[in-house]
Design a protein around this motif. Structure first.
Motif, mmCIF file in Angstrom:
data_model
loop_
_atom_site.group_PDB
_atom_site.id
_atom_site.type_symbol
_atom_site.label_atom_id
_atom_site.label_comp_id
_atom_site.label_asym_id
_atom_site.label_seq_id
_atom_site.Cartn_x
_atom_site.Cartn_y
_atom_site.Cartn_z
ATOM 1 N N MET A 174 64.111 40.225 28.852
ATOM 2 C CA MET A 174 62.931 40.027 29.702
ATOM 3 C C MET A 174 63.234 40.551 31.095
ATOM 4 O O MET A 174 64.357 40.404 31.599
ATOM 5 C CB MET A 174 62.549 38.541 29.784
ATOM 6 C CG MET A 174 61.239 38.279 30.551
ATOM 7 S SD MET A 174 60.829 36.526 30.709
ATOM 8 C CE MET A 174 61.931 36.024 32.036
ATOM 9 N N PRO A 204 57.013 32.505 40.263
ATOM 10 C CA PRO A 204 56.980 31.171 39.666
ATOM 11 C C PRO A 204 58.099 30.290 40.219
ATOM 12 O O PRO A 204 59.113 30.788 40.705
ATOM 13 C CB PRO A 204 57.195 31.448 38.175
ATOM 14 C CG PRO A 204 57.808 32.795 38.106
ATOM 15 C CD PRO A 204 57.304 33.562 39.279
ATOM 16 N N VAL A 205 57.892 28.988 40.104
ATOM 17 C CA VAL A 205 58.959 28.044 40.437
ATOM 18 C C VAL A 205 59.936 28.038 39.266
ATOM 19 O O VAL A 205 59.532 27.829 38.116
ATOM 20 C CB VAL A 205 58.390 26.632 40.674
ATOM 21 C CG1 VAL A 205 59.531 25.627 40.883
ATOM 22 C CG2 VAL A 205 57.437 26.650 41.864
ATOM 23 N N ALA A 218 61.776 33.135 34.852
ATOM 24 C CA ALA A 218 60.371 33.564 34.819
ATOM 25 C C ALA A 218 60.146 34.518 35.981
ATOM 26 O O ALA A 218 60.919 34.537 36.950
ATOM 27 C CB ALA A 218 59.440 32.353 34.927
ATOM 28 N N TYR A 219 59.099 35.305 35.880
ATOM 29 C CA TYR A 219 58.759 36.235 36.967
ATOM 30 C C TYR A 219 57.255 36.469 36.924
ATOM 31 O O TYR A 219 56.570 36.070 35.962
ATOM 32 C CB TYR A 219 59.533 37.555 36.807
ATOM 33 C CG TYR A 219 59.031 38.415 35.680
ATOM 34 C CD1 TYR A 219 59.268 38.066 34.347
ATOM 35 C CD2 TYR A 219 58.294 39.576 35.926
ATOM 36 C CE1 TYR A 219 58.793 38.840 33.307
ATOM 37 C CE2 TYR A 219 57.815 40.355 34.890
ATOM 38 C CZ TYR A 219 58.067 39.983 33.588
ATOM 39 O OH TYR A 219 57.585 40.747 32.546
ATOM 40 N N ASN A 220 56.758 37.127 37.960
ATOM 41 C CA ASN A 220 55.320 37.391 38.046
ATOM 42 C C ASN A 220 55.041 38.762 37.414
ATOM 43 O O ASN A 220 55.240 39.796 38.066
ATOM 44 C CB ASN A 220 54.858 37.349 39.498
ATOM 45 C CG ASN A 220 53.344 37.426 39.613
ATOM 46 O OD1 ASN A 220 52.660 37.934 38.719
ATOM 47 N ND2 ASN A 220 52.804 36.925 40.719
ATOM 48 N N LEU A 221 54.593 38.745 36.172
ATOM 49 C CA LEU A 221 54.310 40.004 35.466
ATOM 50 C C LEU A 221 53.177 40.768 36.147
ATOM 51 O O LEU A 221 53.224 41.997 36.266
ATOM 52 C CB LEU A 221 53.943 39.715 34.006
ATOM 53 C CG LEU A 221 53.407 40.906 33.205
ATOM 54 C CD1 LEU A 221 54.453 42.011 33.072
ATOM 55 C CD2 LEU A 221 52.948 40.457 31.818
ATOM 56 N N PHE A 222 52.139 40.066 36.582
ATOM 57 C CA PHE A 222 51.005 40.769 37.197
ATOM 58 C C PHE A 222 51.436 41.447 38.504
ATOM 59 O O PHE A 222 50.992 42.565 38.816
ATOM 60 C CB PHE A 222 49.840 39.809 37.441
ATOM 61 C CG PHE A 222 49.144 39.353 36.177
ATOM 62 C CD1 PHE A 222 49.563 39.768 34.924
ATOM 63 C CD2 PHE A 222 48.044 38.488 36.249
ATOM 64 C CE1 PHE A 222 48.926 39.340 33.759
ATOM 65 C CE2 PHE A 222 47.390 38.063 35.096
ATOM 66 C CZ PHE A 222 47.830 38.487 33.851
ATOM 67 N N LEU B 121 54.477 27.844 36.129
ATOM 68 C CA LEU B 121 53.859 29.160 35.971
ATOM 69 C C LEU B 121 52.406 29.121 36.407
ATOM 70 O O LEU B 121 51.668 28.205 36.042
ATOM 71 C CB LEU B 121 53.933 29.609 34.505
ATOM 72 C CG LEU B 121 55.306 29.544 33.812
ATOM 73 C CD1 LEU B 121 55.170 29.960 32.343
ATOM 74 C CD2 LEU B 121 56.322 30.416 34.541
ATOM 75 N N GLY B 124 49.594 35.045 35.536
ATOM 76 C CA GLY B 124 50.386 36.268 35.548
ATOM 77 C C GLY B 124 51.875 36.055 35.437
ATOM 78 O O GLY B 124 52.628 37.019 35.321
ATOM 79 N N HIS B 125 52.307 34.801 35.474
ATOM 80 C CA HIS B 125 53.740 34.528 35.398
ATOM 81 C C HIS B 125 54.185 34.472 33.938
ATOM 82 O O HIS B 125 53.543 33.809 33.114
ATOM 83 C CB HIS B 125 54.076 33.202 36.071
ATOM 84 C CG HIS B 125 53.792 33.192 37.539
ATOM 85 N ND1 HIS B 125 53.912 32.075 38.340
ATOM 86 C CD2 HIS B 125 53.375 34.189 38.371
ATOM 87 C CE1 HIS B 125 53.596 32.365 39.585
ATOM 88 N NE2 HIS B 125 53.256 33.645 39.631
ATOM 89 N N GLN B 126 55.289 35.132 33.649
ATOM 90 C CA GLN B 126 55.841 35.144 32.294
ATOM 91 C C GLN B 126 57.201 34.454 32.301
ATOM 92 O O GLN B 126 58.036 34.732 33.163
ATOM 93 C CB GLN B 126 56.006 36.581 31.778
ATOM 94 C CG GLN B 126 56.473 36.639 30.321
ATOM 95 C CD GLN B 126 56.667 38.061 29.814
ATOM 96 O OE1 GLN B 126 56.993 38.956 30.569
ATOM 97 N NE2 GLN B 126 56.470 38.267 28.512
#
Lengths: 341, 166
Positions: A174, A204-205, A218-222, B121, B124-126
């Motif tokens: 990921m 994200p937290v 986690a990360y911000n995909l958008f 989340l 948009g957060h994955q």
């Protein structure tokens, strides 16, 4: 005008697989090189790519040709058929590739005017890479939306190798995990695109207990997609076995008609993308798929599709990258439609 | 010129359509994740896309979910709202889920193991749902999540209810 300059070394393939390609000399008037792959000859002038083969020839506007060639190169011939337009394109056999003219055009087929040759991928791909480098002028980026790049027209004027050597980003697990594909930031050269300035950039937290920093992630995909510097170039962001989430940002048109050899799925994450669907073999129109944010659609394995996005949009392309699928296709055991109901 | 990016939500989405020329609309398995979530029970994991054994599930996140676990990685993408993910490293994952099994499984008891951490989340957060972990979701307000996984015992397939058929 054109003379032999380099020749690729032969590779270990069947007798019918061609490895004979040539990079030809520079044209004195335009400054561009020509190229030969088997019986196909490629030339460009100020406005057009001109492709000829035994018994035929074809002309494409150079902007459309370079955008299509760029995807074929960056995708490594991708899955299935990459139609540069209604006449010319490639079919990936995964290690070998068919270069065709008229193969997927009803009129050419019915008249017996289509022509194809099968190449070793390691012979054709280097030729295409030199071609995209030589034919892309300074300030022209075939990956970019038309409003974000210079013009491809005119005589030879420098190059843009920094742009045309970009490849698909492929996360192993990921994006953002330690040792995996990094996030995109201003600092590493990925500013937010002009059409995505309103996309929240919050992260994200993530609260990981000691020892679990590599798994609680986690990360911000958008936000990641809002910073993509290419269009119509899916990059792998998360992986479950052969299930590949390949989101991408889309603006203007998909530069090729993609005729996948397997089902693939589109989930429109933002804005609106319209798709023209045509029969893979004949090119006859079958449907239009109008998609808005949250819409899910399957692209059957027996169609070709071309997308259109006015406002830059986010698209999740979902692929099954299983290496056994080509064998299933060959045996006729791979379904054209993913779900029967 | 300024541009407005249009995302969808449970409360506000527009659905497109398959416009037929000469084809069967079922071939396109066309649905909308927000519509599916709105019509589903909380944490009902409804398949919206399937490719051989692989699947994308959509769920409405509301209140607290049961505990799930899986023998392989899964990923969650928040499409709307704010969703917490609680993760526990199972002491004995095989006691809950066969290591050769596929897809998410419901746990029939409270998971025993070390706390791994928590994700919060938003749209948009994955996030990663790592193999061998137990996880559950919590949302104060209704949200929508999408899960990248493999068909398993909690996957709900109701294609005729969610897809365009004419």
């Amino acid at each position: 005008m054109a003379m032999l300059e380099t020749r690729t070394a032969p590779a270990a393939h069947g007798a019918d697989v061609i490895t004979d390609t040539e990079i030809l000399l520079i044209d004195n008037e335009t400054g561009y090189r020509s190229f030969r792959a088997g019986q196909f000859l490629f030339r460009r002038d100020e406005y057009f790519a001109r492709i000829s083969w035994t018994g035929g020839n074809h002309t494409m506007p150079i902007d459309a040709y370079l955008r299509a060639l760029m995807r074929d190169v960056a995708w490594g011939f991708f899955y299935g058929t990459v139609n540069f337009d209604d006449v010319v394109g490639t079919v990936n056999h995964y290690g070998e590739v068919t270069l065709f003219a008229g193969r997927y055009n009803d009129a050419y087929r019915n008249a017996g005017r289509d022509f194809s040759q099968r190449f070793a991928s390691e012979a054709l791909m280097p030729l295409f890479k030199v071609m995209i480098s030589d034919w892309s002028n300074e300030n022209y980026d075939p990956f970019a939306a038309p409003m974000e790049t210079g013009a491809p027209w005119g005589a030879k004027n420098g190059n843009n190798d920094a742009a045309v050597t970009r490849t698909r980003v492929a996360a192993r697990r990921m994006v953002g995990l330690p040792g995996d594909t990094p996030l995109r930031t201003d600092e590493n050269g990925f500013p937010v695109n002009r059409m995505f300035l309103d996309v929240p950039q919050d992260q994200p937290v993530v609260e990981a207990e000691p020892g679990f920093e590599n798994e609680v992630s986690a990360y911000n995909l958008f936000a990641y997609l809002s910073r993509s510097d290419v269009t119509w170039n899916p990059s792998v962001c998360s992986v479950v076995g052969d299930s590949l989430f390949c989101p991408t940002s889309e603006e203007f048109t998909l530069p090729v008609d993609h005729g996948n050899d397997r089902c693939e799925w589109f989930i429109t994450l933002s804005d609106k993308i319209d798709w023209d669907i045509r029969d893979k073999e004949t090119g006859k129109p079958r449907a239009k798929v109008i998609t808005k944010a949250g819409d899910v659609s399957c692209m059957p394995a027996d169609i070709r599709h071309k997308g259109y996005a006015d406002k830059r949009a986010m698209l999740l392309v979902w692929e099954n990258g299983s290496p056994i699928i080509p064998a299933l296709i060959a045996k006729g055991e791979a379904p054209n439609v993913s779900v029967i109901f | 010129m300024s541009y407005k990016t249009q995302f969808g939500s449970l409360r506000n989405y527009e659905k497109g359509a398959v416009v037929l020329i000469d084809d069967n609309p079922k071939n396109y398995v066309f649905s909308n994740v927000f519509e599916v979530a709105n019509r589903s029970a909380p944490y009902e994991r409804v398949a919206v896309a399937k490719n051989f054994e692989y699947v994308i599930e959509v769920a409405k996140a509301e209140d607290t979910s049961p505990w799930f676990s899986c023998a392989h990685d899964e990923f969650v993408l928040c499409m709307d709202g704010e969703v917490e993910v609680h993760l526990i490293k199972l002491d004995n994952p095989a006691a809950h889920v066969d290591s050769a099994s596929q897809g998410a499984h419901l746990l029939d008891c409270e998971p025993e193991g070390r706390k791994m951490g928590r994700l919060i989340l938003r749209r948009g957060h994955q996030g990663l749902l790592p193999r061998g972990a137990a996880y559950r979701f919590h949302a104060e307000l209704p949200g929508c999540i999408m899960l990248q996984t493999i068909v398993g015992p909690v996957t709900v397939q109701k294609w005729a209810e969610i897809c365009q058929t004419v």
